[in-house]
Motif scaffolding. Structure first.
Motif, PDB file in Angstrom:
ATOM      1  N   UNK A   1       0.711  -0.970  -0.023  1.00 43.48           N
ATOM      2  CA  UNK A   1       0.069  -0.046  -0.072  1.00 43.48           C
ATOM      3  C   UNK A   1       0.822   1.202  -0.050  1.00 43.48           C
ATOM      4  N   UNK A   2       0.578   2.308  -0.738  1.00 51.10           N
ATOM      5  CA  UNK A   2       1.181   3.497  -0.948  1.00 51.10           C
ATOM      6  C   UNK A   2       0.198   4.484  -0.783  1.00 51.10           C
ATOM      7  N   UNK A   3       0.712   5.842  -0.577  1.00 50.53           N
ATOM      8  CA  UNK A   3      -0.144   6.882  -0.224  1.00 50.53           C
ATOM      9  C   UNK A   3      -0.141   7.448   1.023  1.00 50.53           C
ATOM     10  N   UNK A   4      -0.998   8.264   1.367  1.00 43.58           N
ATOM     11  CA  UNK A   4      -1.179   9.003   2.710  1.00 43.58           C
ATOM     12  C   UNK A   4      -2.187   8.290   3.634  1.00 43.58           C
TER      13      UNK A   4
ATOM     14  N   UNK B   1       2.473   1.304  13.063  1.00 42.78           N
ATOM     15  CA  UNK B   1       2.656   2.086  11.934  1.00 42.78           C
ATOM     16  C   UNK B   1       4.197   1.907  11.466  1.00 42.78           C
ATOM     17  N   UNK B   2       4.756   0.886  11.923  1.00 39.09           N
ATOM     18  CA  UNK B   2       6.228   0.687  11.725  1.00 39.09           C
ATOM     19  C   UNK B   2       6.655   0.293  10.227  1.00 39.09           C
ATOM     20  N   UNK B   3       7.835   0.512  10.017  1.00 38.61           N
ATOM     21  CA  UNK B   3       8.483   0.224   8.549  1.00 38.61           C
ATOM     22  C   UNK B   3       7.502   0.931   7.295  1.00 38.61           C
ATOM     23  N   UNK B   4       7.329   2.052   7.466  1.00 41.54           N
ATOM     24  CA  UNK B   4       6.711   2.801   6.461  1.00 41.54           C
ATOM     25  C   UNK B   4       7.389   4.118   6.014  1.00 41.54           C
TER      26      UNK B   4
ATOM     27  N   UNK C   1       4.229   0.823   2.117  1.00 33.02           N
ATOM     28  CA  UNK C   1       4.797   2.268   1.582  1.00 33.02           C
ATOM     29  C   UNK C   1       3.930   3.466   2.026  1.00 33.02           C
ATOM     30  N   UNK C   2       3.331   3.633   2.926  1.00 35.18           N
ATOM     31  CA  UNK C   2       2.546   4.570   3.142  1.00 35.18           C
ATOM     32  C   UNK C   2       3.391   5.951   3.687  1.00 35.18           C
TER      33      UNK C   2
END
Length: 206
Positions: A54-57, A97-100, A77-78
């Motif tokens: 997942x990407x984006x905000x 929320x780790x590793x983003x 990939x947030x």
């Protein structure tokens, strides 16, 4: 997942109607542990979308999910910032929320999450001061690792200052003239002290 009953119009879990084909047993990661849930629990509202692409905000609308107890969006990939609206999740127990690629500051409003037992914000791009008070005073520095821009407790325990400002650990190098002058001053102080002590000793004897 729920479907709307054709007869009553009420919502029922898919497994209640298609239990022969649908398995409602699942493994979720919550509070740092992998737990197997033998059936869907209506009292345990969990969102686990970890280890995807997942990407984006992060959408602020997450704050409207007031019944949420576990939110795990780790290893994606947030980007963007942590929504301040998360403070509305009053019964949230686990947040990962780790590793983003999340940046910005940790909202001070999250201190109001008094039910929060597990928090992991490691390996992001967070900056600024770590919130103080309530649950945040119980967390250790491992959940902030990989965020070089963060400061304050508990990170300051390793940095050497209560305000999170790194303390100088290497001595300032002096050139040869300064070293010689420093040595001369030091010896003068020693000799003066020795002379005063000797003079006092002689006076005491006389």
């Amino acid at each position: 997942m729920k479907i709307i009953s054709e007869n009553s119009g009420t919502r029922k879990y898919v497994a209640d109607r298609y239990f022969i084909f649908y398995s409602n047993t699942l493994i979720v990661t919550t509070k740092g542990l992998d737990l197997e849930l033998p059936r869907v629990l209506t009292t345990e509202v969990i969102i686990n979308l970890s280890r995807n692409r997942f990407e984006g905000y992060l959408p602020s609308i997450i704050g409207d999910l007031v019944g949420l107890r576990t939110l795990n969006l780790s290893h994606n990939g947030l980007e963007g910032v942590i929504p301040e609206s998360l403070h509305q999740l009053s019964i949230l127990e686990s947040l990962d929320f780790s590793s983003n690629k999340i940046g910005g500051e940790i909202p001070q409003q999250l201190v109001s999450l008094t039910s929060l037992e597990v928090l992991n914000l490691s390996h992001n791009y967070l900056v600024g001061c770590i919130p103080k008070g309530k649950q945040f005073d119980t967390f250790d520095n491992s959940l902030y690792l990989g965020n070089d821009g963060l400061r304050g407790l508990p990170l300051s325990k390793d940095w050497g200052g209560d305000d999170g400002v790194p303390q100088a650990t290497t001595p300032v190098e002096l050139d040869d003239e300064e070293e010689d002058e420093g040595d001369l001053i030091s010896w003068q102080a020693v000799l003066m002290g020795f002379g005063c002590g000797l003079d006092s000793s002689l006076k005491c004897r006389w």
